[in-house]
Scaffold this active site. Structure first.
Site, mmCIF file in Angstrom:
data_model
loop_
_atom_site.group_PDB
_atom_site.id
_atom_site.type_symbol
_atom_site.label_atom_id
_atom_site.label_comp_id
_atom_site.label_asym_id
_atom_site.label_seq_id
_atom_site.Cartn_x
_atom_site.Cartn_y
_atom_site.Cartn_z
ATOM 1 N N GLU A 137 0.626 -1.312 0.016
ATOM 2 C CA GLU A 137 -0.065 0.103 -0.042
ATOM 3 C C GLU A 137 0.997 1.238 -0.382
ATOM 4 O O GLU A 137 0.703 2.043 1.147
ATOM 5 C CB GLU A 137 -0.905 -0.024 1.301
ATOM 6 C CG GLU A 137 -2.151 -0.974 1.188
ATOM 7 C CD GLU A 137 -2.939 -1.098 2.184
ATOM 8 O OE1 GLU A 137 -3.028 -0.314 3.129
ATOM 9 O OE2 GLU A 137 -3.271 -2.481 2.475
ATOM 10 N N ASN A 178 2.133 -4.468 -3.005
ATOM 11 C CA ASN A 178 0.776 -5.300 -3.208
ATOM 12 C C ASN A 178 -0.045 -4.020 -2.651
ATOM 13 O O ASN A 178 0.432 -3.236 -2.197
ATOM 14 C CB ASN A 178 0.505 -5.890 -1.920
ATOM 15 C CG ASN A 178 -0.335 -6.884 -1.769
ATOM 16 O OD1 ASN A 178 -0.682 -6.865 -3.230
ATOM 17 N ND2 ASN A 178 -1.077 -6.958 -0.902
ATOM 18 N N HIS A 214 -10.310 -6.522 -2.271
ATOM 19 C CA HIS A 214 -10.808 -6.120 -1.021
ATOM 20 C C HIS A 214 -12.233 -5.339 -2.076
ATOM 21 O O HIS A 214 -12.424 -4.275 -1.896
ATOM 22 C CB HIS A 214 -11.118 -5.153 -0.877
ATOM 23 C CG HIS A 214 -9.169 -6.116 0.621
ATOM 24 N ND1 HIS A 214 -9.806 -7.584 0.999
ATOM 25 C CD2 HIS A 214 -8.926 -6.242 0.734
ATOM 26 C CE1 HIS A 214 -8.649 -7.697 1.645
ATOM 27 N NE2 HIS A 214 -7.659 -6.928 1.550
ATOM 28 N N GLU A 242 -5.375 -10.775 -2.385
ATOM 29 C CA GLU A 242 -6.521 -10.683 -0.908
ATOM 30 C C GLU A 242 -8.067 -10.716 -1.395
ATOM 31 O O GLU A 242 -9.286 -9.936 -0.632
ATOM 32 C CB GLU A 242 -6.340 -8.814 -0.077
ATOM 33 C CG GLU A 242 -4.527 -9.207 0.346
ATOM 34 C CD GLU A 242 -3.914 -8.096 0.729
ATOM 35 O OE1 GLU A 242 -4.977 -7.173 1.569
ATOM 36 O OE2 GLU A 242 -3.621 -8.325 1.138
ATOM 37 N N ASP A 244 -12.237 -10.656 -1.414
ATOM 38 C CA ASP A 244 -13.698 -11.074 -0.691
ATOM 39 C C ASP A 244 -13.697 -10.195 -1.436
ATOM 40 O O ASP A 244 -14.064 -9.166 -1.907
ATOM 41 C CB ASP A 244 -13.236 -11.058 0.495
ATOM 42 C CG ASP A 244 -12.624 -10.079 1.966
ATOM 43 O OD1 ASP A 244 -12.162 -8.804 0.515
ATOM 44 O OD2 ASP A 244 -11.394 -9.837 2.087
#
Ligand SMILES: *[C@@H]1O[C@H](CO)[C@@H](O)[C@H](O)[C@H]1NC(C)=O
Ligand SMILES: *[C@@H]1O[C@H](CO)[C@@H](O)[C@H](O)[C@H]1NC(C)=O
Length: 323
Positions: A137, A178, A214, A242, A244
């Site tokens: 990030e 990432n 996400h 990641e 979801d």
């Protein structure tokens, strides 16, 4: 005499159930995987599914490799939590995604409040980065660099230092940057592409871009697949690291159907892009999802529910790999 018979029976049984890693590898990917976390490992049914390599060939420790866990005091390294997950993965022949080396969150106070000068902080970063999702990030949503203690002290030098240190520590590990909100085309994805191009021009080791994923039900960016192709076109791996897809609760049949379609869209995009090497869920069950704790009133983001029952989203993933 009985053993071969029971193996045949098991083989027939498992081929009757479509499984996520088996399908990902059949589509030419390296892995399908999931995040996990140490406290979850006390649930034996959870661990039994975590070890199911037909579904999961890769694990990401959700917290136990973050800086506050691994270097709580300067130069004092504690790897027990991370090692527990690595040992589990090794016993199961699963891959590990090291997560993460440099992030603005979950930093111990000694780093954030140390008032280190540029050279000292770079040496601290160098000492800390052994491998993995090296930079986490680095950007704001508008594509500017995030004003972390690292950026405000070193500029972008911390990124170069961390990647070089990681390569020196491990010549085999794939080194990633990432981030989130780089799923579709936009200023943040463009900034990531610019950074990777600059690193390549400077001959700094960079192997991959992690797209966190996400997402929100019904809001997969329409440029998701093109963006994945754009980033892979830089000559690096891309991975969805990641994944979801959360919804506003309660879960209704309509929301669950849309979520199934959204998972299928994401997986089909990875399947279609050669440089997309794999997909990692940010845990497979709603029981251990971070979503309800982070977004009030939202949840049901994972392909299995809180009771480890497969949801329509599971079939969405299967469909994404197959079609
Ligand atoms: C920090 O030090 C590095 C290495 O000497 C240098 O390249 C970089 O420009 C410095 N950053 C700042 C913000 O002074
Ligand atoms: C593991 O989680 C499942 C699903 O929530 C629950 O039914 C079960 O009791 C838990 N088992 C243990 C040992 O905690």
């Amino acid at each position: 005499m009985f053993k071969p018979i029971s193996l045949v029976v098991l083989g027939l049984f498992s081929s009757a159930v479509a499984q996520l890693n088996t399908l990902a590898q059949a589509a030419g990917k390296k892995y399908f995987g999931t995040a996990t976390d140490n406290p979850e490992l006390s649930n034996t049914s959870y661990v039994a599914q975590l070890r199911n390599t037909a579904d999961f060939h890769q694990l990401t420790p959700a917290n136990s490799m973050k800086w506050d866990a691994t270097e709580p005091s300067r130069g004092i390294f504690t790897f027990q939590g991370g090692d527990q997950i690595v040992a589990l993965a090794e016993s199961n022949r699963q891959l590990i995604r090291g997560h993460n080396c440099v992030w603005h969150n979950q930093l111990p106070d000694w780093v954030t409040s140390g008032s280190f000068d540029n050279a000292t902080l770079l040496s601290i970063v160098e000492n800390h980065c052994v491998s993995w999702d090296v930079i986490n990030e680095p950007f704001n949503d508008d594509g500017t660099f995030r004003e972390s203690v690292f950026f405000s002290t070193t500029g972008t030098s911390y990124i170069t230092t961390a990647l070089r240190a990681a390569r020196a520590a491990d010549s085999q590990a794939k080194l990633y940057i990432n981030d989130f909100n780089i799923e579709g085309r936009g200023p943040k994805s463009t900034a990531m592409a610019q950074l990777v191009k600059q690193l390549q021009a400077d001959r700094v080791p960079i192997d991959g871009i992690g797209i966190q994923g996400h997402l929100i039900v019904g809001e997969v960016p329409p440029t998701f697949a093109q963006n994945l192709q754009d980033l892979a076109g830089l000559g690096v791996e891309v991975a969805i690291t990641e994944l979801d897809i959360r919804m506003t609760l309660p879960a209704t049949p309509e929301l669950l159907a849309q979520q199934k379609a959204d998972y299928e869209t994401v997986i089909a995009a990875c399947k279609a892009v050669d440089g997309c090497v794999g997909v990692t869920l940010w845990d497979w069950t709603g029981k251990f999802s971070w979503v309800p704790g982070a977004f009030a009133g939202e949840g049901a983001a994972c392909p299995w529910d809180e009771n480890f029952v497969r949801k329509p989203a599971f079939q969405g993933i299967v469909n994404g790999w197959v079609f």
